[in-house]
Enzyme design. Structure first.
Site, PDB file in Angstrom:
ATOM      1  N   ASP A 145       0.860  -1.202   0.000  1.00 48.15           N
ATOM      2  CA  ASP A 145       0.000   0.000   0.000  1.00 48.15           C
ATOM      3  C   ASP A 145       0.888   1.242   0.000  1.00 48.15           C
ATOM      4  O   ASP A 145       1.717   1.406   0.892  1.00 48.15           O
ATOM      5  CB  ASP A 145      -0.891  -0.002   1.249  1.00 48.15           C
ATOM      6  CG  ASP A 145      -1.790  -1.228   1.282  1.00 48.15           C
ATOM      7  OD1 ASP A 145      -2.669  -1.340   0.419  1.00 48.15           O
ATOM      8  OD2 ASP A 145      -1.592  -2.089   2.164  1.00 48.15           O
ATOM      9  N   ASP A 181       4.059   0.456  -8.177  1.00 49.57           N
ATOM     10  CA  ASP A 181       3.640   1.220  -9.358  1.00 49.57           C
ATOM     11  C   ASP A 181       3.451   2.693  -8.996  1.00 49.57           C
ATOM     12  O   ASP A 181       2.822   3.428  -9.751  1.00 49.57           O
ATOM     13  CB  ASP A 181       2.329   0.647  -9.942  1.00 49.57           C
ATOM     14  CG  ASP A 181       1.168   0.787  -8.983  1.00 49.57           C
ATOM     15  OD1 ASP A 181       1.408   0.921  -7.760  1.00 49.57           O
ATOM     16  OD2 ASP A 181       0.000   0.751  -9.432  1.00 49.57           O
ATOM     17  N   PHE A 220      -2.618  -6.208  -8.183  1.00 48.72           N
ATOM     18  CA  PHE A 220      -2.346  -4.781  -8.032  1.00 48.72           C
ATOM     19  C   PHE A 220      -1.456  -4.253  -9.141  1.00 48.72           C
ATOM     20  O   PHE A 220      -1.549  -3.078  -9.501  1.00 48.72           O
ATOM     21  CB  PHE A 220      -1.769  -4.479  -6.644  1.00 48.72           C
ATOM     22  CG  PHE A 220      -2.873  -4.291  -5.648  1.00 48.72           C
ATOM     23  CD1 PHE A 220      -3.481  -5.390  -5.062  1.00 48.72           C
ATOM     24  CD2 PHE A 220      -3.369  -3.033  -5.358  1.00 48.72           C
ATOM     25  CE1 PHE A 220      -4.540  -5.234  -4.181  1.00 48.72           C
ATOM     26  CE2 PHE A 220      -4.425  -2.862  -4.480  1.00 48.72           C
ATOM     27  CZ  PHE A 220      -5.009  -3.968  -3.890  1.00 48.72           C
ATOM     28  N   GLU A 221      -0.635  -5.131  -9.708  1.00 46.00           N
ATOM     29  CA  GLU A 221       0.139  -4.675 -10.865  1.00 46.00           C
ATOM     30  C   GLU A 221      -0.796  -4.444 -12.054  1.00 46.00           C
ATOM     31  O   GLU A 221      -0.676  -3.441 -12.759  1.00 46.00           O
ATOM     32  CB  GLU A 221       1.223  -5.700 -11.239  1.00 46.00           C
ATOM     33  CG  GLU A 221       2.034  -5.211 -12.432  1.00 46.00           C
ATOM     34  CD  GLU A 221       3.316  -5.978 -12.666  1.00 46.00           C
ATOM     35  OE1 GLU A 221       3.493  -7.047 -12.056  1.00 46.00           O
ATOM     36  OE2 GLU A 221       4.136  -5.497 -13.459  1.00 46.00           O
TER      37      GLU A 221
HETATM   38  C1  LIG Z   1      -1.863  -3.159  -2.284  1.00 47.42           C
HETATM   39  S1  LIG Z   1      -2.046  -4.790  -1.703  1.00 47.42           S
HETATM   40  C2  LIG Z   1      -0.957  -5.742  -2.755  1.00 47.42           C
HETATM   41  C3  LIG Z   1      -1.267  -7.204  -2.733  1.00 47.42           C
HETATM   42  C4  LIG Z   1      -0.364  -8.083  -3.629  1.00 47.42           C
HETATM   43  N1  LIG Z   1       1.014  -8.041  -3.194  1.00 47.42           N
HETATM   44  C5  LIG Z   1      -0.490  -7.710  -5.079  1.00 47.42           C
HETATM   45  O1  LIG Z   1       0.503  -7.267  -5.671  1.00 47.42           O
HETATM   46  O2  LIG Z   1      -1.598  -7.870  -5.628  1.00 47.42           O
HETATM   47  C6  LIG Z   1      -1.124  -4.759  -0.184  1.00 47.42           C
HETATM   48  C7  LIG Z   1      -1.450  -5.917   0.741  1.00 47.42           C
HETATM   49  O3  LIG Z   1      -0.587  -5.891   1.863  1.00 47.42           O
HETATM   50  C8  LIG Z   1      -1.313  -6.286   3.011  1.00 47.42           C
HETATM   51  N2  LIG Z   1      -0.592  -5.730   4.175  1.00 47.42           N
HETATM   52  C9  LIG Z   1      -0.359  -4.424   4.437  1.00 47.42           C
HETATM   53  N3  LIG Z   1       0.370  -4.296   5.554  1.00 47.42           N
HETATM   54  C10 LIG Z   1       0.588  -5.556   6.013  1.00 47.42           C
HETATM   55  C11 LIG Z   1       1.274  -6.064   7.147  1.00 47.42           C
HETATM   56  N4  LIG Z   1       1.862  -5.249   8.033  1.00 47.42           N
HETATM   57  N5  LIG Z   1       1.297  -7.400   7.335  1.00 47.42           N
HETATM   58  C12 LIG Z   1       0.698  -8.234   6.438  1.00 47.42           C
HETATM   59  N6  LIG Z   1       0.038  -7.807   5.338  1.00 47.42           N
HETATM   60  C13 LIG Z   1      -0.010  -6.474   5.134  1.00 47.42           C
HETATM   61  C14 LIG Z   1      -2.690  -5.707   2.795  1.00 47.42           C
HETATM   62  O4  LIG Z   1      -3.677  -6.396   3.537  1.00 47.42           O
HETATM   63  C15 LIG Z   1      -2.862  -5.882   1.287  1.00 47.42           C
HETATM   64  O5  LIG Z   1      -3.495  -7.109   0.974  1.00 47.42           O
END
Ligand SMILES: C[S@@+](CC[C@H](N)C(=O)[O-])C[C@H]1O[C@@H](n2cnc3c(N)ncnc32)[C@H](O)[C@@H]1O
Length: 239
Positions: A145, A181, A220-221
């Protein structure tokens, strides 16, 4: 309550410590019936209950093999692709979003992936409490994120303490790979990981690396592609 309200909220008990700033807000995403079943039937097989004791990954997998950890795997599609392509390696994924964990549990069963396990907890706590020093060959952080608003930058998972902690969990020669990105986050990743004395940037120019062939395209990509975003890959090695 917004994220900033949460982190700024005074403690109702005066002296009690405030909650740490976290890199996520657990969304109230609805679980499908199949994901609910996965949590009941498959979690006991493929989930790792993380206590505050170090995980013994050699006994979890019943072997010593090169190990990859992915942080924030979303719905787990990169882990499924990697674990399928590399049966000689072991994989652990960490994610806090229960439907995403349920989704991955279903894929693990569908593809019979004995080399993949899942932790559902804040990755910062897992690294601090459950992953022994020098026990990982690779850590992946794909499209975390970006927290684009300035007042939310403190929520970005890539921070100096986090990178130093993660570096300590890599074996010598192990690699920390990131992709994003969002250009300002890429610049932030480069500055923070570049300043970590325990890591060396794999980029000969000291900035970004070409997209590794090994990195699967994730949800997400694809979202970033639809929005016309570029993608920045980074790779840092523990010497
Ligand atoms: C923007 S999404 C990207 C997901 C995946 N990596 C992708 O590229 O499709 C970020 C993910 O990180 C997880 N996340 C954020 N902080 C985290 C943490 N401290 N521990 C575990 N998961 C986390 C969120 O729940 C979310 O599903």
């Amino acid at each position: 309550m917004t994220p900033e309200d949460e982190s700024a909220a005074p403690s109702p008990h005066g002296s009690a410590p405030r909650r740490a700033v976290r890199s996520f807000v657990v969304r109230a995403g609805r679980m499908t019936v199949a994901q609910e079943r996965a949590w009941v039937e498959l979690w006991p097989r493929f989930g790792l209950e993380s206590t505050d004791a170090p995980l013994d990954l050699a006994s979890v997998f019943g072997r010593e093999a090169p190990r990859t950890l992915e942080i924030g795997f979303g719905n787990g599609e990169s882990l499924v692709a990697l674990a399928t392509a590399h049966p000689e390696r072991d994989f652990v994924g960490i994610e806090v979003h229960p439907p995403g964990v349920g989704h991955l549990l279903l894929r693990i069963e569908e593809f019979g992936l004995g080399n993949l396990r899942v932790v559902c907890r804040d990755a910062v706590e897992v690294l601090q409490r459950c992953i022994p020093d020098a026990s990982l060959d690779e850590v992946l952080l794909y499209f975390p994120d970006p927290w684009p608003k300035k007042r939310h930058h403190k929520r970005r998972i890539v921070q100096p303490d986090f990178v130093a902690l993660l570096a300590s969990r890599l074996r010598p020669g192990g690699t920390f790979r990131m992709a994003t990105d969002w250009q300002p986050y890429a610049e932030h990743m480069l500055a923070v990981a570049g300043a970590c004395v325990a890591l060396h940037n794999d980029s000969p120019q000291g900035d970004y690396v070409p997209r590794p062939d090994s990195r699967p395209v994730t949800r997400f990509e694809r979202r970033g592609q639809r929005l016309g975003h570029g993608v920045w890959d980074l790779a840092f090695r523990r010497p």
